[in-house]
Design an enzyme around this catalytic site. Structure first.
Site, PDB file in Angstrom:
ATOM      1  CG  ASN A   9      33.678  45.967  47.039  1.00 53.90           C
ATOM      2  OD1 ASN A   9      32.731  45.485  47.660  1.00 53.90           O
ATOM      3  ND2 ASN A   9      33.787  45.867  45.709  1.00 53.90           N
ATOM      4  CD1 TRP A  10      35.125  44.558  53.375  1.00 53.06           C
ATOM      5  CD2 TRP A  10      33.760  43.571  54.850  1.00 53.06           C
ATOM      6  NE1 TRP A  10      35.481  44.998  54.622  1.00 53.06           N
ATOM      7  CE2 TRP A  10      34.660  44.420  55.559  1.00 53.06           C
ATOM      8  CE3 TRP A  10      32.807  42.847  55.571  1.00 53.06           C
ATOM      9  CZ2 TRP A  10      34.624  44.544  56.951  1.00 53.06           C
ATOM     10  CZ3 TRP A  10      32.772  42.989  56.958  1.00 53.06           C
ATOM     11  CH2 TRP A  10      33.675  43.821  57.632  1.00 53.06           C
ATOM     12  CE  LYS A  11      35.836  42.668  44.783  1.00 53.22           C
ATOM     13  NZ  LYS A  11      36.401  42.371  43.484  1.00 53.22           N
ATOM     14  CG  HIS A  95      32.497  46.857  41.675  1.00 52.23           C
ATOM     15  ND1 HIS A  95      32.799  45.668  41.063  1.00 52.23           N
ATOM     16  CD2 HIS A  95      33.565  47.174  42.448  1.00 52.23           C
ATOM     17  CE1 HIS A  95      34.007  45.275  41.459  1.00 52.23           C
ATOM     18  NE2 HIS A  95      34.488  46.173  42.300  1.00 52.23           N
ATOM     19  CD  GLU A  97      33.591  42.054  41.303  1.00 51.18           C
ATOM     20  OE1 GLU A  97      32.938  42.157  42.351  1.00 51.18           O
ATOM     21  OE2 GLU A  97      34.840  41.965  41.285  1.00 51.18           O
ATOM     22  CD  GLU A 167      37.321  49.487  41.477  1.00 47.46           C
ATOM     23  OE1 GLU A 167      38.038  49.149  42.402  1.00 47.46           O
ATOM     24  OE2 GLU A 167      36.212  48.986  41.250  1.00 47.46           O
ATOM     25  N   GLY A 173      41.040  42.107  40.841  1.00 48.44           N
ATOM     26  CA  GLY A 173      41.113  40.704  41.254  1.00 48.44           C
ATOM     27  C   GLY A 173      42.110  39.876  40.473  1.00 48.44           C
ATOM     28  CB  SER A 212      45.572  44.061  41.812  1.00 48.26           C
ATOM     29  OG  SER A 212      44.749  43.095  41.193  1.00 48.26           O
TER      30      SER A 212
HETATM   31  C1  PEP Z   1      37.353  45.889  43.678  1.00 51.26           C
HETATM   32  O1  PEP Z   1      36.597  44.985  43.987  1.00 51.26           O
HETATM   33  O2  PEP Z   1      36.881  47.000  43.448  1.00 51.26           O
HETATM   34  C2  PEP Z   1      38.782  45.624  43.599  1.00 51.26           C
HETATM   35  C3  PEP Z   1      39.557  46.610  43.267  1.00 51.26           C
HETATM   36  O3  PEP Z   1      39.210  44.350  43.886  1.00 51.26           O
HETATM   37  P1  PEP Z   1      40.747  43.901  44.057  1.00 51.26           P
HETATM   38  O4  PEP Z   1      41.403  44.874  44.996  1.00 51.26           O
HETATM   39  O5  PEP Z   1      40.673  42.512  44.615  1.00 51.26           O
HETATM   40  O6  PEP Z   1      41.385  43.949  42.704  1.00 51.26           O
END
Ligand code: PEP
Length: 252
Positions: A9-11, A95, A97, A167, A173, A212
């Site tokens: 997931n490049w966000k 997600h 976010e 998640e 993050g 993470s």
């Molecule tokens: C995500 O954006 O879904 C995510 C898991 O980010 P990260 O790996 O940076 O925690």
């Protein structure tokens, strides 16, 4: 168990030219393994450029979000048919976010899942508890509520086209991944909830862990039979770590 599934997931990272560089770097390093399905989710504006570079490769394309409507006066939104025509096979929905920064409700997420499926886009449906919910012992009730509302109105055939991404919000993050035990416990509960409510074969359900994940902790996470892959944020922005995680995911 299904093949391993790794989603990057490049966000909101990478302009079109940066996206092209990253995908070229990934393609230069990646040796496909039939036991791993690899997918990247660039920002909307880079989808077409990335789709062109992925066209003759086994790496699949995902969007990070989608509108629940097919067309109309919805300024700033992108519809399922638009994503489909761009070559997306998957779309991340719900997600944390989107839920917490942009106020997406369980109801809105449910509508997006239905819309995606109507257009043959396979949802990667994200769920997860916040830290205060975990500390209050509410993890399972939060997860069950998100599953119940997010998947409302879907039959077991439709469920077969959905990937669940667990998640925990506190792990995204933060550099603080869930332990294998914490993730396994929730994954097992998700599997059991879905098999009970939708009469699914547990082996049909693909459940990813996200939060993470790095090349350093992936090995331990993938040792859990309940973890079918990973949704990766930060570590997917580096071609070496992303490809390394995909290699670790390969089944013997
Ligand atoms: C995500 O954006 O879904 C995510 C898991 O980010 P990260 O790996 O940076 O925690």
């Amino acid at each position: 168990m299904p093949n391993r599934f790794i989603v990057g997931n490049w966000k909101m990272h990478n302009t079109i030219s940066q996206a092209e560089t990253l995908i070229r770097d990934i393609l230069a390093l990646y040796r496909a393994n039939p036991s791993v399905e690899l997918t990247v989710a660039p920002p909307y504006v880079a989808l077409q450029a990335v789709a062109r570079l992925l066209a003759t490769t086994p790496i699949k394309l995902s969007a990070q979000n989608v509108c629940a409507k097919d067309e109309g006066a919805f300024t700033g939104e992108v519809s399922p048919p638009m994503l489909k025509e761009l070559g997306c096979q998957y779309v991340i929905i719900g997600h944390s976010e989107r839920r917490h920064l942009f106020g997406e409700s369980d109801q809105a997420i449910n509508e997006k899942i239905h819309a995606a499926l109507r257009h043959d886009l396979r949802p990667i449906f994200c769920i997860g508890e916040r830290l205060e919910e975990r500390e209050a012992g509410q993890t399972h009730s939060v997860i069950q509520h998100q599953l119940h509302t997010g998947l409302a109105g879907l039959g077991s055939k439709a469920l077969g086209n959905i990937t669940i991404a667990y998640e925990p919000v506190w792990a995204i993050g933060t550099g603080r991944a869930a332990t294998v035990e914490q993730a396994t416990e929730v994954h097992a509960a998700i599997r059991s909830f879905l098999t009970t409510h939708w009469e699914l074969n547990a082996e049909q359900i693909r459940i990813l862990y996200g939060g993470s994940v790095t090349a350093d902790n992936a090995q331990a996470l993938f040792q859990s039979p309940h973890i079918n892959g990973a949704l990766i944020g930060k570590a997917c922005l580096n071609s070496e770590s992303f490809v390394k995680i995909a290699e670790i995911a390969a089944l013997d």
